[in-house]
Design an enzyme around this catalytic site. Sequence first.
Site, mmCIF file in Angstrom:
data_model
loop_
_atom_site.group_PDB
_atom_site.id
_atom_site.type_symbol
_atom_site.label_atom_id
_atom_site.label_comp_id
_atom_site.label_asym_id
_atom_site.label_seq_id
_atom_site.Cartn_x
_atom_site.Cartn_y
_atom_site.Cartn_z
ATOM 1 N N HIS A 137 0.930 -1.180 0.114
ATOM 2 C CA HIS A 137 0.039 0.096 0.080
ATOM 3 C C HIS A 137 0.867 1.383 -0.061
ATOM 4 C CE1 HIS A 137 0.472 -0.434 4.455
ATOM 5 N NE2 HIS A 137 0.343 1.247 4.356
ATOM 6 N N ASP A 167 0.258 -7.764 1.727
ATOM 7 C CA ASP A 167 0.439 -6.243 1.636
ATOM 8 C C ASP A 167 2.222 -6.071 1.589
ATOM 9 O OD1 ASP A 167 0.014 -3.620 1.496
ATOM 10 O OD2 ASP A 167 -0.343 -3.421 3.808
ATOM 11 N N GLY A 245 3.323 7.025 7.914
ATOM 12 C CA GLY A 245 4.739 7.167 7.489
ATOM 13 C C GLY A 245 5.571 6.125 7.961
ATOM 14 N N SER A 247 4.539 2.985 7.660
ATOM 15 C CA SER A 247 4.223 1.703 6.895
ATOM 16 C C SER A 247 5.631 1.305 6.021
ATOM 17 C CB SER A 247 3.169 2.106 5.921
ATOM 18 O OG SER A 247 2.021 2.258 6.483
ATOM 19 N N LEU A 302 -3.522 -25.590 0.342
ATOM 20 C CA LEU A 302 -3.942 -27.064 0.914
ATOM 21 C C LEU A 302 -5.385 -27.264 0.045
ATOM 22 C CD1 LEU A 302 -3.406 -27.369 4.628
ATOM 23 C CD2 LEU A 302 -2.514 -28.979 2.578
ATOM 24 N N GLY A 303 -5.984 -26.392 -0.301
ATOM 25 C CA GLY A 303 -7.384 -26.438 -1.092
ATOM 26 C C GLY A 303 -8.402 -26.714 -0.145
ATOM 27 N N ILE A 306 -11.692 -23.469 5.886
ATOM 28 C CA ILE A 306 -11.402 -23.560 7.144
ATOM 29 C C ILE A 306 -12.011 -22.458 8.223
ATOM 30 C CG2 ILE A 306 -9.400 -24.990 6.882
ATOM 31 C CD1 ILE A 306 -7.694 -22.368 6.827
#
Length: 496
Positions: A137, A167, A245, A247, A302-303, A306
């Site tokens: 971001h 992110d 700032g 970040s 893993l598919g 959950i």
Amino acid sequence: MNTRKVYFAMVLSSFLGAVIAIGGYSLIVEPQKVEQVVPVSGQGNPVSLTNYVFDTTDYVVPKGLNFVYAAKQATPAVVHIRTEYTGNTEYATRNPMEEFFKDYFGERYDRRERAPRQGAGSGVIVSPDGYIATNNHVVDGASEIEVLLNDNRTYSAELIGTDPDTDLALLKIDEEQLQYMEFGDSENIQIGEWVLAIGNPFEFRSTVTAGIVSAKARNINILARSGSNTRIEAFIQTDAAVNPGNSGGALVNLNGELVGINTAIASPTGAFAGYSFAVPATLVKKVIWDLKDFGAVQRPLLGIQIRDVSAELADAENLGVLKGVFVARVNEGTSAADAGLKEKDVIIAIDGKKVSNVAQLQEQVALNRPGDKIEVTYIRDGKTETVKATLKNQFRNTEVVTASNSFEIDGATFEPVSNTMKSKLQIENGIQVKDLGNGKWKEAGIDEGFVITKIDKRPIRSMDDLTASLNNAMGEGILVEGVYPNGEKAYYGIGW
């Protein structure tokens, strides 16, 4: 006795009485003055001064309290990032996390003018040849990125790659022999351990704050704003002061090693209010080196669908355990299905490391790559078992995913929508069908050029979103929403 003698006796008696009264008052009532002795030598005083030793790891201050050494080691590797944004007015609204980060990260967009301006943040040099880790971001949508080093040298930075699901982003500047920060072990960092946050809050460069680790594997649902189905939130929570700032800046241990990238704060005002959150360094390391080596994150899955085990869920499903990750669904053709996992299993460990919630499981799986084998420990019908699962990517294979702008799924080729197209169609997200061969997409009546904006009401912002939605819908029908380049909206039902 004559009158004169009587008068003299009375005066003498009065005088003696006064003397006796004053003397008695002094002895009985007035406190005695005692001289105060102030020691100047300092001998016998249990408090002593302590010197800091800057150029050695032999601490004079107790090792667990020496912030000076860590700050000295880490600060030169933390940079100030400045960004500029140019483009059409619609582009200013394309980031779905903007509303949150506008307060946290700074005013880089003006909603009234709908025109990009400037932004600022932090970054961490992670190699001597100029690679810099930061937040997605911080640089998302930037037309120009400038990096200001701690010694005031300034460079134009190249954006190597981004990963909105964690992110994170990776930058590169053209320089060698830079002072960089070593990665620490964020997995074994302890709750209550001292850490430092280093960054550039409010344009105050190289600011260092201290706090402790308050919690680990914290899911704060901040990345949920993007609508992604493959986001990973397993933040380190601290009470080190972090502000707009910061970040992309560093969270370091007292050895000056990187244990996290500062990303967000919990705040009702947009300024620090007690808690900050950092992406753990083990995940940072994996993601940024994927971006460096392949241009894209190698995302192992893993598919399964959950959820956290709770007391209510444990009672309703008769699980017999109060912590762990409940398997609500196993998708066909996935790693979990191949390994024999089933619905209502409770996963309690990955590679022998305990997982008590979804965030911990996601973090442990994400540290791997497709093709890697992991051990999954789970509880089924009160019995604990362990199986090996070979992880697959979003396309349900183990091949390397590159940073190609186009992907092929069941006969259709997809690519991201250009900013010009977004502006023309007045949309914020989408994936466009560029070429169409035989397959389910063509059978459903979709034509080339169609822009998919939603699947089953979920926004589609990236290929990860598209593949995750399709994987979750395996064996079921899906509702595809979108728009054609001429502005015509359309809906299609596809049996997947």
